[in-house]
Structure formats: C-alpha cells, structure tokens
Design a protein around this motif. Structure first.
Motif, short mmCIF file in Angstrom:
data_model
loop_
_atom_site.label_atom_id
_atom_site.label_comp_id
_atom_site.label_asym_id
_atom_site.label_seq_id
_atom_site.Cartn_x
_atom_site.Cartn_y
_atom_site.Cartn_z
N UNK A 144 0.82 -1.22 0.00
CA UNK A 144 0.00 0.00 0.00
C UNK A 144 0.86 1.27 0.00
N UNK A 145 1.97 1.23 -0.73
CA UNK A 145 2.86 2.40 -0.75
C UNK A 145 2.21 3.60 -1.43
N UNK A 146 1.13 3.37 -2.20
CA UNK A 146 0.46 4.49 -2.86
C UNK A 146 -0.52 5.20 -1.93
N UNK A 147 -0.79 4.62 -0.77
CA UNK A 147 -1.78 5.19 0.14
C UNK A 147 -1.10 5.76 1.39
N UNK A 148 -0.34 6.82 1.15
CA UNK A 148 0.42 7.50 2.20
C UNK A 148 -0.06 8.94 2.29
N UNK A 149 -0.18 9.44 3.52
CA UNK A 149 -0.58 10.83 3.72
C UNK A 149 0.27 11.45 4.83
N UNK A 150 0.37 12.80 4.81
CA UNK A 150 1.20 13.51 5.78
C UNK A 150 0.41 14.65 6.41
N UNK A 151 0.54 14.78 7.73
CA UNK A 151 -0.09 15.89 8.45
C UNK A 151 0.69 17.17 8.14
N UNK A 152 0.10 18.05 7.32
CA UNK A 152 0.85 19.19 6.79
C UNK A 152 0.91 20.37 7.75
N UNK A 153 0.00 20.43 8.73
CA UNK A 153 0.00 21.60 9.63
C UNK A 153 0.01 21.23 11.10
N UNK A 154 0.18 19.95 11.41
CA UNK A 154 0.25 19.53 12.81
C UNK A 154 -1.09 19.49 13.52
N UNK A 155 -2.21 19.71 12.78
CA UNK A 155 -3.53 19.70 13.42
C UNK A 155 -4.42 18.58 12.91
N UNK A 156 -3.82 17.61 12.22
CA UNK A 156 -4.59 16.47 11.76
C UNK A 156 -5.14 16.60 10.36
N UNK A 157 -4.64 17.56 9.57
CA UNK A 157 -5.05 17.69 8.18
C UNK A 157 -4.03 16.96 7.30
N UNK A 158 -4.43 15.79 6.79
CA UNK A 158 -3.51 14.92 6.07
C UNK A 158 -3.65 15.13 4.57
N UNK A 159 -2.51 15.42 3.93
CA UNK A 159 -2.46 15.62 2.48
C UNK A 159 -2.00 14.33 1.83
N UNK A 160 -2.81 13.83 0.85
CA UNK A 160 -2.45 12.61 0.14
C UNK A 160 -1.15 12.85 -0.65
N UNK A 161 -0.29 11.85 -0.64
CA UNK A 161 1.00 12.00 -1.31
C UNK A 161 0.84 12.02 -2.83
N UNK A 162 -0.16 11.30 -3.35
CA UNK A 162 -0.32 11.17 -4.79
C UNK A 162 -1.17 12.28 -5.40
N UNK A 163 -1.95 12.97 -4.61
CA UNK A 163 -2.77 14.07 -5.12
C UNK A 163 -2.98 15.08 -4.00
N UNK A 164 -3.75 16.11 -4.27
CA UNK A 164 -3.85 17.23 -3.32
C UNK A 164 -5.11 17.17 -2.46
N UNK A 165 -5.70 15.98 -2.32
CA UNK A 165 -6.85 15.84 -1.43
C UNK A 165 -6.39 15.88 0.02
N UNK A 166 -7.17 16.56 0.84
CA UNK A 166 -6.87 16.67 2.27
C UNK A 166 -7.97 15.94 3.04
#
Length: 679
Positions: A559-581
């Motif tokens: 599932x390496x394509x299904x990775x997300x990162x918390x971009x602001x430290x408040x639980x808003x996760x940005x998908x690595x493959x696209x810009x969905x939050x």
C-alpha cells in the motif's frame, strides 16, 4: 409479492355498453341504467361487472381497512412504510392506491412504479392489478422485466424487477418519470433493492415532491423504521395455523417428507402441499422419489401431482387450479417442491399443508479468494414465519417443521442475511461508478457491503462503545488494533463452551461476530495455501518490536500508494499522490487517544462532507523510502512532502539504499532463510 390471486387477468377488452354486474349471483342488481353508469377515471370507460366482483374480494383483504390511513400518511409524508404479513394484499392494493393519488394531482410529478424481486411476480401482479382496475394490460398498467417491456408512454402504473429500475437510474438518476416509487418485499434483501433503498434517500432530497413507499414483513420493521425514519402502516392479521415440530436429520429428511406426504394424502384431508427444500438438487431428488411412490397409490385416494418450482428457471407461479382441473372427476392433490427463493411465488389459496426442512444452501462469495461456495445453513426466523403465512388463507392449515423448537430459537437468526454481504459485488461497483457515486461508502446502505469487525453503534451508545474498544487500542495504529481484536476473539472462542458465549462477548464489546468469523476463515485458508506450496512458515511473535516492524514493511510493500502527511500539525492529512486533504476517522485509535502521527499509511479514503481516512497506522519516511519502488517515487508530483522524503533517503545507510538492487538478485545459499508469518 404475496397476494392470494384467484383470477388471472385475461386482458379482456373494455366493454362500451352496460352489462350485468354478475349474472351468476342471484342477489346482484340486474342491468344498470345508462345514466347510472360509473366511469373508470383511469380510462373514462364504464366499469365492467367483473370490476365490482373483484372489488368485493379486494374489500375482504386485511389491508383494505388501512386504505384511509395509508392515503392520509402518503399526503403528509415523503416516505411511508407498510408492514404486513404474506397474503395481506399490500403488493396489489398499495400500488393501486398510489395510482389514485397520482391521478388526484393530475400526474404532475409522474406515475407509479413498483419493484419486485422476481420477474414472475412482476408480470402476474401487473395482470392481476390491470384486472382489478378494469383496464388493459400494456396500456394503463404494464410491466418491465429483462428483455420484455409491456408499457407505453401513457402507462400509469408499472411493475418491474428491482434490477430494471436500478438500470433505469443510469440514464435517469432522479427518476423524473415517477411521482411514487414502491419498493416491495424489501425483506428479501436482494442487492438491487438494497441499492435502490440507499440511492433513493438522496433522490428524495433532490425531489421533495417524490413519494417512496416501502413494503416489508413485520420482522424487519425494527431495523427498517430506524433506517428510514418514516410513519408505519401496520396490517394486522391472525392466521389459524397449527405448527408441528418433528425431530430429524438432514440425511433422513427425504424419507420424513415422503412419509408426511403419504400420511396427509391417505388421511383424506383436502388441500395442496408445499415442501421447502434446501436446494434445487434436493428438488430433483424429491421429485423422483415422490413420483415413484405416488404412482403406486390406490386410485380412490386421488392423484398426486408433483410440481417442481425453481425460480431461477422459466417457471410459472403456483396458482389456484383452473376450471378444467376443478371439473376433473378424480381428485388431484398438488405437491409443490421449492426452495427459499420460491417463497414469494406461492399464490394459491388451496395450500393447506407446508413441510419445512429448516435449512437452505446459500451461495456465498468470498472476495478475498475470489471464489463462490455453497454453504448449508439454517434459514432465518423471518423466513420460517413467511412459510407459515402461506397457510394464511386456509381455515385450518398445518405447518410441519422437520426441526425442533429449540433449533428454531437458538440456531436460526432473526433476519435473512442481506445478499449484498454474500454476493460478488463487481457489477454493483460498476453500476455505482456509472451513476457517478465515488465509492460504496457514500451510499447509505441499510447493511454495508464490506464486513467490519466493529459493529454499528446505536445512537447514544457511542461513548460506551469507545470505552470497550479502548481495551484493544495499540500505539502503533489501527492495523495493530485490528490484530488485537482478532487475537482477543481467538482467545475467547478457545475458552468458550458454546458459540453463543462468543456471540455474547462480541455483542458486549460492540464487535461484529460474523466479520471476525470470516477473518478466521480467511486466515485458515492463507495458512493452507502456504503449507500446500511448502513456503517456510513461523508463528507471529505478538507484541515484539521485530513483529511490529515486519507488519509495517508488509503494509508498505502493498500500500505504498496510500500514504498521507499531516501538513500543519492539526490532523489535516495531504495525500501523497494528489492534493486531497482528509482527517483521521473519529473512531481511529489516534483520534481516540488524541495523538496524531505525522505520516500514516491508510486503507480507505472516502470523499464526503468530512473527508476521512480509515484504518491508518504511523510510518516513518525512512522506512517508506526503504521499501517504495523507485519508479513510483520518481513520478510523484513536486511537493514539500516529496522534499522531506528525499532528505530521509540521505539519512539511510548505504546498505539500506542498496536494498532494492539486492532484492532482485538471487538469494545467496548461505543467507538467512526468510519465513512467512500470518498475523
């Protein structure tokens, strides 16, 4: 559909002149005067005498006394639920009342459509209702089934199979041609009916003028009324049925059935017999046995006519005997052999005896291994009740159950399993994509397709459920929490005396017992495959750091394509493959303990009012870069997250950065043997 139909529609032409109401009845009026003729509002022609004869029969149906209450609720509410037993009349009368409602508002929102699970019932209901409404089939009343459309643009009331209405939604999503939609026999839980029920909730929001009527068995009312939040019309009926429980086994059921049929036939009691068997193969076997024994009976007892009824084939409905059969000098007793899917095809009022084996062979699809299997299991209590109701019109019907009363109360589930949770959903997924619905999660199904080990939490019990689930939480994330749940289930099953104790434990902890059973089956099949192809295998070391790391490596590899990162430290996760939050689901282990990791691997992403990722576990950038394919990382769009991952690659040791090259090389003879581990 469950009406007791005595008069099939013959599509007789409308008469343009007055006639006797019924010349065979001495108490009827003679010939009506021309000026007293009552005109049919649906076609503007005078009513025939047959209309008044059938009207008397309609007025004897249990549902007739609820007509005023139904019409009142239909005017006041957008959704109306009709709860009634078999043969109460809801499948034939409710659509006619809805047609009257549409007529009263001059069809400004469209006509009426009523869905059926079986095409045979759709056709026969249309014939019957056209007869009762005194109109021509194919004009004011029609039907639509696969490969046959008996309707015109002027059709007021049409019956159709549920899959045909579902198909119509692909070209007409809001069903603008209809002012009233009726979902009949929803307790049969077919895929198409469940999908329509979920989609129509959104259609009703877009079309406030649209009315939805739901016909169902009373046993589904608790779940259905909570789901639809609508007024309920209850049709009360009392049927004088004697229930006889007989102990026996599946192996000797054929002999028990044969013995019962011969005893009934020799007793001289009049009436047809319906036998419910487990599968169509049993129908064929029983047919041969009964025909062979019936041919040797004394002629004075009458003839045994065996009628196999298999709904999947092009069979007709089991109807009352016609006039030719009634005039026959030799008494004929019909024995109908059918399965669970034939419950709604029994329309005869001459049925006096029902024999029920209490089990059925269901086709269950396993999406994990992409295989379908036939499973013999007990029928539900709702199915047993419907079979009892087939004797409703009998003055003294008898139900012979080839199982004990204890079996009925303990082994039979209350409701029939939804087909959506047991069938291959490939065609359904394609349909949902076609009507532009982004994934199954957005449709409000009464029962969701995918099994979840966590049960649906009733309103008001959320806090209690979270407290129970806290005992399974794992600091590494939701995937590890699921492993904890499964291990606790295994321990409980091992230490419990009965299956009932396991189900109670699941209920107490708000867990889905059937989903956990399925997980057990899948794990056993995986182990069997590993052993069959002779792969090295090791038992998992629960709780060890090495085991946790192996789980994360396994997840990242797939599932390496299904990775997300918390971009602001408040639980808003940005998908690595696209810009969905998106945010972590409120029932995620991280949401419960209020500790959000920076990087997560997730299993599900749903787009709705609140975008959520479900089943998420923390991963490190270094571990991700160690396992991700180079082609995938190279093609990621430029972003801050990609820059962070690029920096993480520089922190890896030279051995780690060379890992991908080593993986494609042949393993050295002296290397440590790697083993499969199934959690």
């Amino acid at each position: 559909m469950e009406e007791d139909l005595e008069h099939p529609n013959s599509s007789s032409e409308k008469r343009y002149f007055p006639e006797s109401l019924d010349s065979s009845d001495g108490d009827e009026e003679g010939v009506l005067a021309c000026e007293d003729l009552e005109l049919n509002p649906f076609d503007g022609l005078p009513y025939s005498s047959r209309y008044y004869k059938l009207l008397k029969e309609r007025e004897e149906l249990p549902i007739w006394k609820e007509k005023y209450s139904f019409m009142e609720k239909l005017l006041q509410s957008q959704i109306v639920i009709v709860s009634g037993d078999a043969k109460c009349g809801k499948s034939s009368q409710v659509p006619q009342w809805c047609a009257e409602y549409c007529l009263s508002i001059h069809y400004q929102h469209g006509g009426v459509i009523c869905t059926q699970v079986h095409k045979q019932t759709a056709v026969q209901l249309a014939l019957r209702v056209a007869d009762e409404m005194d109109v021509n089939i194919g004009h004011e009343v029609g039907y639509v089934i696969p490969f046959e459309n008996c309707c015109t643009s002027e059709t007021i009331l049409r019956y159709c199979t549920d899959d045909m209405l579902q198909r119509e939604m692909m070209s007409n999503p809001f069903l603008g041609s209809y002012g009233v939609i009726i979902l009949d026999d929803i307790h049969e839980r077919s895929i198409a009916t469940d999908v329509l029920l979920g989609l129509l909730k959104d259609v009703l929001l877009a079309r406030p003028e649209l009315k939805l009527v739901i016909n169902s068995s009373p046993l589904l009312m608790g779940k259905l009324s909570a789901y639809a939040n609508a007024p309920v019309i209850e049709v009360k009926t009392k049927w004088p049925v004697e229930v006889v429980y007989l102990s026996g086994t599946q192996q000797d059921s054929f002999q028990s059935i044969l013995r019962l049929i011969l005893e009934i036939h020799r007793s001289g009691e009049k009436g047809d017999i319906v036998v419910f068997l487990a599968c169509e193969q049993d129908i064929e076997k029983a047919y041969e046995i009964i025909c062979q024994e019936g041919s040797s009976l004394h002629p004075d007892l009458g003839e045994l006519v065996v009628v196999p009824l298999c709904p999947k084939e092009k069979c007709t409905l089991f109807r009352p005997a016609d006039d030719t059969e009634r005039r026959c000098h030799v008494y004929q007793r019909r024995v109908v052999l059918t399965t669970s899917s034939g419950e709604s095809l029994i329309w005869s009022s001459t049925v006096r005896f029902v024999i029920d084996v209490g089990v059925e062979r269901r086709t269950v699809y396993n999406p994990r291994i992409r295989a379908t299997s036939l499973i013999l299991q007990p029928i539900s209590q709702s199915q047993a009740e419907i079979r009892k109701q087939l004797l409703g019109s009998s003055s003294s019907g008898k139900l012979f159950c080839l199982y004990t009363e204890e079996f009925a109360s303990k082994d039979m589930k209350p409701l029939k399993p939804p087909e959506m949770q047991e069938a291959n959903l490939t065609s359904l997924v394609l349909f949902m994509k076609r009507v532009d619905i982004a994934g199954l999660g957005r449709c409000d199904f009464m029962n969701r397709p995918a099994p979840n080990c966590f049960s649906h939490v009733p309103h008001g019990a959320e806090e209690a459920a979270v407290m129970c689930w806290r005992t399974f939480l794992h600091p590494e994330g939701d995937h590890f929490t699921l492993i904890n749940v499964y291990k606790a289930y295994q321990d409980t099953a091992l230490n419990s005396a009965t299956e009932h104790c396991v189900e109670k434990w699941c209920h107490d902890y708000f867990l889905n017992c059937s989903a956990l059973r399925m997980a057990d089956v899948i794990r056993a099949e995986l182990l069997e495959i590993i052993k069959r192809i002779e792969l090295p295998y090791a038992e998992p070391a629960f709780g060890s750091k090495e085991n946790n790391l192996n789980i994360k490596k396994s997840l990242l590899s797939g599932y390496f394509m299904q990775i997300a990162r918390d971009v602001d430290g408040s639980g808003n996760y940005l998908m690595l493959t696209h810009k969905q939050v998106a945010q972590l689901h409120p029932l995620s282990s991280y949401s419960i303990i209020k500790k959000m990791p920076e990087w997560v691997l997730f299993h599900q992403f749903s787009i709705s009012e609140n975008n959520y990722v479900r089943i998420a576990s923390a991963v490190s950038p270094e571990l991700f870069m160690e396992l991700v394919p180079q082609y995938y990382f190279s093609n990621l769009p430029p972003s801050e997250s990609k820059d962070i991952l690029q920096q993480a690659m520089g922190h890896l040791s030279p051995i780690s950065t060379m890992k991908k090259e080593q993986d494609v090389c042949e393993k050295c003879p002296d290397a440590t043997e790697q083993r499969c581990t199934v959690q």
